[in-house]
Design a protein around this motif. Sequence first.
Motif, PDB file in Angstrom:
ATOM      1  N   PHE A 105      -8.313  -1.087   1.153  1.00 53.12           N
ATOM      2  CA  PHE A 105      -7.357  -0.086   1.617  1.00 53.12           C
ATOM      3  C   PHE A 105      -8.075   0.965   2.463  1.00 53.12           C
ATOM      4  O   PHE A 105      -9.219   1.330   2.179  1.00 53.12           O
ATOM      5  CB  PHE A 105      -6.659   0.577   0.434  1.00 53.12           C
ATOM      6  CG  PHE A 105      -5.836  -0.375  -0.386  1.00 53.12           C
ATOM      7  CD1 PHE A 105      -4.526  -0.647  -0.042  1.00 53.12           C
ATOM      8  CD2 PHE A 105      -6.370  -1.014  -1.497  1.00 53.12           C
ATOM      9  CE1 PHE A 105      -3.767  -1.530  -0.782  1.00 53.12           C
ATOM     10  CE2 PHE A 105      -5.619  -1.894  -2.249  1.00 53.12           C
ATOM     11  CZ  PHE A 105      -4.312  -2.157  -1.894  1.00 53.12           C
ATOM     12  N   SER A 106      -7.394   1.455   3.463  1.00 53.91           N
ATOM     13  CA  SER A 106      -7.969   2.443   4.366  1.00 53.91           C
ATOM     14  C   SER A 106      -7.800   3.850   3.799  1.00 53.91           C
ATOM     15  O   SER A 106      -7.001   4.067   2.873  1.00 53.91           O
ATOM     16  CB  SER A 106      -7.276   2.361   5.728  1.00 53.91           C
ATOM     17  OG  SER A 106      -5.923   2.788   5.617  1.00 53.91           O
ATOM     18  N   PRO A 107      -8.531   4.836   4.342  1.00 53.02           N
ATOM     19  CA  PRO A 107      -8.321   6.232   3.916  1.00 53.02           C
ATOM     20  C   PRO A 107      -6.879   6.690   4.096  1.00 53.02           C
ATOM     21  O   PRO A 107      -6.374   7.487   3.302  1.00 53.02           O
ATOM     22  CB  PRO A 107      -9.283   7.006   4.818  1.00 53.02           C
ATOM     23  CG  PRO A 107     -10.374   6.033   5.140  1.00 53.02           C
ATOM     24  CD  PRO A 107      -9.680   4.704   5.258  1.00 53.02           C
ATOM     25  N   LEU A 108      -6.217   6.182   5.143  1.00 54.00           N
ATOM     26  CA  LEU A 108      -4.813   6.540   5.349  1.00 54.00           C
ATOM     27  C   LEU A 108      -3.942   6.015   4.216  1.00 54.00           C
ATOM     28  O   LEU A 108      -2.995   6.680   3.792  1.00 54.00           O
ATOM     29  CB  LEU A 108      -4.328   5.989   6.692  1.00 54.00           C
ATOM     30  CG  LEU A 108      -2.879   6.345   7.080  1.00 54.00           C
ATOM     31  CD1 LEU A 108      -2.674   7.851   7.105  1.00 54.00           C
ATOM     32  CD2 LEU A 108      -2.528   5.724   8.428  1.00 54.00           C
ATOM     33  N   ASP A 109      -4.273   4.832   3.704  1.00 54.67           N
ATOM     34  CA  ASP A 109      -3.539   4.285   2.567  1.00 54.67           C
ATOM     35  C   ASP A 109      -3.673   5.199   1.350  1.00 54.67           C
ATOM     36  O   ASP A 109      -2.676   5.503   0.666  1.00 54.67           O
ATOM     37  CB  ASP A 109      -4.058   2.891   2.212  1.00 54.67           C
ATOM     38  CG  ASP A 109      -3.542   1.824   3.152  1.00 54.67           C
ATOM     39  OD1 ASP A 109      -2.324   1.760   3.363  1.00 54.67           O
ATOM     40  OD2 ASP A 109      -4.362   1.062   3.681  1.00 54.67           O
ATOM     41  N   TYR A 110      -4.885   5.648   1.080  1.00 48.68           N
ATOM     42  CA  TYR A 110      -5.102   6.524  -0.072  1.00 48.68           C
ATOM     43  C   TYR A 110      -4.443   7.875   0.128  1.00 48.68           C
ATOM     44  O   TYR A 110      -3.912   8.474  -0.826  1.00 48.68           O
ATOM     45  CB  TYR A 110      -6.601   6.685  -0.331  1.00 48.68           C
ATOM     46  CG  TYR A 110      -7.253   5.437  -0.889  1.00 48.68           C
ATOM     47  CD1 TYR A 110      -6.910   4.957  -2.143  1.00 48.68           C
ATOM     48  CD2 TYR A 110      -8.194   4.731  -0.149  1.00 48.68           C
ATOM     49  CE1 TYR A 110      -7.490   3.806  -2.653  1.00 48.68           C
ATOM     50  CE2 TYR A 110      -8.786   3.578  -0.650  1.00 48.68           C
ATOM     51  CZ  TYR A 110      -8.424   3.124  -1.906  1.00 48.68           C
ATOM     52  OH  TYR A 110      -9.000   1.975  -2.399  1.00 48.68           O
ATOM     53  N   SER A 111      -4.436   8.375   1.348  1.00 51.25           N
ATOM     54  CA  SER A 111      -3.767   9.649   1.625  1.00 51.25           C
ATOM     55  C   SER A 111      -2.258   9.528   1.419  1.00 51.25           C
ATOM     56  O   SER A 111      -1.615  10.416   0.849  1.00 51.25           O
ATOM     57  CB  SER A 111      -4.068  10.095   3.060  1.00 51.25           C
ATOM     58  OG  SER A 111      -5.446  10.306   3.248  1.00 51.25           O
ATOM     59  N   TYR A 119     -11.781  -1.341  -1.613  1.00 48.03           N
ATOM     60  CA  TYR A 119     -12.257  -1.203  -0.237  1.00 48.03           C
ATOM     61  C   TYR A 119     -11.324  -1.887   0.763  1.00 48.03           C
ATOM     62  O   TYR A 119     -11.496  -1.730   1.987  1.00 48.03           O
ATOM     63  CB  TYR A 119     -13.659  -1.783  -0.100  1.00 48.03           C
ATOM     64  CG  TYR A 119     -14.738  -0.839  -0.565  1.00 48.03           C
ATOM     65  CD1 TYR A 119     -14.930   0.398   0.057  1.00 48.03           C
ATOM     66  CD2 TYR A 119     -15.565  -1.170  -1.641  1.00 48.03           C
ATOM     67  CE1 TYR A 119     -15.919   1.267  -0.369  1.00 48.03           C
ATOM     68  CE2 TYR A 119     -16.559  -0.308  -2.079  1.00 48.03           C
ATOM     69  CZ  TYR A 119     -16.730   0.903  -1.435  1.00 48.03           C
ATOM     70  OH  TYR A 119     -17.700   1.771  -1.863  1.00 48.03           O
ATOM     71  N   GLN A 167      -3.011 -10.249   5.128  1.00 45.82           N
ATOM     72  CA  GLN A 167      -3.786  -9.508   4.140  1.00 45.82           C
ATOM     73  C   GLN A 167      -3.896 -10.355   2.883  1.00 45.82           C
ATOM     74  O   GLN A 167      -3.021 -11.185   2.602  1.00 45.82           O
ATOM     75  CB  GLN A 167      -3.130  -8.160   3.805  1.00 45.82           C
ATOM     76  CG  GLN A 167      -3.184  -7.152   4.949  1.00 45.82           C
ATOM     77  CD  GLN A 167      -2.542  -5.829   4.554  1.00 45.82           C
ATOM     78  OE1 GLN A 167      -1.519  -5.788   3.909  1.00 45.82           O
ATOM     79  NE2 GLN A 167      -3.166  -4.739   4.954  1.00 45.82           N
TER      80      GLN A 167
END
Length: 236
Positions: free
Chosen positions: A10-16, A8, A113
């Motif tokens: 990481f952001s959705p952009l990180d996963y994309s 959690y 971070q």
Amino acid sequence: MSWIDRLYMFSPLDYSALALLVLGWAGIGWWVENPPQGRPSVARIMNDYRRDWMRHMVTRQPRIFDSSLIGNLRQSTAFFASATMIALGGGLALIRNPDPVADLASDLALGAQPDVVWEIKLLVMLLFLTSAFLKFVWANRLFGYCSVVMGAVPNEVEDPQALVRAAQAAELNITAARSFNRGLRTTYFGLASAAWLLGAGALVAAVLLTLAMVYRREFGSSSREVLLKAPPDTRT
């Protein structure tokens, strides 16, 4: 902290961006090795040259030139295997002590971070480098197999085994080169994955740049045009 809690962070952009990295690496590799019929890649073009090399080796006496060539190919794979091993050592040292990376991020005003975030990002890069290392080692061994089979090619051209052994050596050479090229592409994307330390946007940009570079070298380079040129017809 569980792995779910870490994910959690990481952001959705990180996963994309991470998905783009993996899909880009796998996709361009498949495209290079399985190009359209009318637009072969440099790797596919070189396969024919490797087969020609082994056919001409049968009639070449002595075969010192051929042994030098295969020796140079093995040295190249050994060099890259050693380089990736050194990079792996450095990456493992950073994972054990990610403070230098965190300090660099602070200097670049990327925000603070948790260490686990930097460790996971470094781990992705190390996975690529590990895959590249294994490919380089296997390529080195395959070139060794090829050299043995080349040595088994009879000196007499009329020997029925001569062209058969030469064809076997050619296919081993092609397989070794395929593994070596995979190692190179994996190294490219491993270096691109280091951009993730600067953020998801930087990773996306690095992946797209790497894809463009690999595509150009395989399908749009001047060296490809040279390889495709037919030799002049010397018959008069």
